[in-house]
Design a protein around this motif. Structure first.
Motif, short mmCIF file in Angstrom:
data_model
loop_
_atom_site.label_atom_id
_atom_site.label_comp_id
_atom_site.label_asym_id
_atom_site.label_seq_id
_atom_site.Cartn_x
_atom_site.Cartn_y
_atom_site.Cartn_z
N GLY A 116 0.04 -1.15 0.14
CA GLY A 116 0.26 0.21 -0.07
C GLY A 116 0.85 1.31 -0.34
N GLY A 144 1.00 0.79 -3.30
CA GLY A 144 -0.49 0.73 -3.74
C GLY A 144 -1.04 0.87 -4.62
N VAL A 168 -1.00 -3.48 5.26
CA VAL A 168 -2.35 -3.20 4.69
C VAL A 168 -2.49 -2.17 3.91
CG1 VAL A 168 -3.23 -4.17 2.57
CG2 VAL A 168 -2.29 -5.80 4.37
N LEU A 170 -4.07 0.65 2.27
CA LEU A 170 -4.78 0.60 0.72
C LEU A 170 -5.62 1.41 1.10
CD1 LEU A 170 -4.46 -2.42 -0.59
CD2 LEU A 170 -3.79 -1.12 -1.79
N GLN A 175 -8.55 -2.34 2.33
CA GLN A 175 -6.84 -2.68 2.88
C GLN A 175 -8.46 -3.66 3.53
OE1 GLN A 175 -5.48 0.46 5.05
NE2 GLN A 175 -6.91 -0.15 6.99
N SER A 179 -7.41 -8.11 1.59
CA SER A 179 -7.24 -8.91 2.88
C SER A 179 -8.56 -9.89 2.97
CB SER A 179 -6.34 -7.70 4.40
OG SER A 179 -5.63 -7.16 4.32
N GLY A 192 -4.84 -4.73 7.75
CA GLY A 192 -5.35 -2.70 7.29
C GLY A 192 -4.43 -1.84 8.26
#
Length: 249
Positions: A116, A144, A168, A170, A175, A179, A192
């Motif tokens: 990301g 990302g 993550v 995003l 995210q 995921s 996330g």
């Protein structure tokens, strides 16, 4: 009115519900995450009022939250909603949990993946992390801003690596939904982390500690990014839904 926990979550946690979504109240969130890793891993979701309201409108986001192994209260609104059920809990900042897991990963030989943020942020982040954690085993790091054609290959590569920790960044809801889809069948912890990469890389600042203590980080983010004001309208809507639920009980 005190509502009994719906189910018991991973070690040392009890699971409650806020507007239909699970929230885990843990004695020690990091210990709970590490226990989850030992048990085969899973996803960690950091729930706040804004995400809760978004999930009521977004079926995929709602499913990603409901099916997460650990959902922590990362927002004053969720903490307040739990207090209305007679549950006392301190807000767990996702950025702090993610950082402590990185620290643990570096000192215990875990493999780590980062997904990301922008290319510039990811480049700066890698430099910073290797300086801060010389022993960090970073096996995967992609920004990302990948093309649609690139994602399937990257996801396959990530699955092959089977990292112990996947962070993550995003943004919500991507995210969580990403995921939820990619993590299936994988071990390790997937989490996330929103804008944490930007803060760690030094491109954005986190709210001052006094604002964190007063649980008004949302105000600092609004000052930094005034275009967030429409998203902030979800906060009074969240409060009303919680109160309305109480009135209907």
């Amino acid at each position: 009115m005190v509502i009994q926990p719906a189910t018991k979550a991973c070690g040392g946690c009890h699971r409650y519900r806020v507007l239909g979504f699970p929230v885990d109240v843990c004695c020690d969130v990091q210990v709970a995450a590490l226990d989850m890793h030992v048990s085969g891993g899973g996803r960690i979701v950091t729930l706040n009022a804004e995400m809760t309201m978004a999930a009521r409108m977004d079926k995929d986001l709602g499913s990603a939250i409901i099916n997460a192994e650990l959902v922590i209260p990362d927002g004053a609104g969720v903490v307040w909603a739990l207090s209305k059920q007679g549950v006392r809990v301190v807000k767990t900042a996702g950025i702090e949990l993610a950082w402590s897991l990185l620290n643990y990963a570096a000192s215990h030989g875990w493999t780590v993946a980062l997904v990301g943020a922008s290319p510039n942020v990811m480049a700066s982040l890698k430099i910073m992390l290797f300086k801060r954690f010389p022993g960090l085993r970073l096996v995967f790091a992609v920004d990302g801003y990948q093309s649609a054609e690139a994602w399937p290959h990257l996801e396959s590569k990530l699955r092959e690596l089977r990292p112990d920790l996947v962070l993550v960044a995003l943004g919500v809801p991507r995210q969580e939904t990403w995921s939820h889809r990619v993590q299936k069948g994988q071990h390790g912890l997937w989490m996330g982390v929103g804008g944490s990469f930007d803060v760690w890389a030094g491109t954005k600042k986190r709210a001052p500690k006094w604002m964190c203590r007063m649980q008004i980080e949302w105000l600092y983010r609004l000052i930094q990014e005034p275009n967030r004001w429409k998203r902030m309208l979800s906060l009074p809507a969240f409060v009303w839904q919680v109160i309305k639920g109480e009135l209907n009980d």
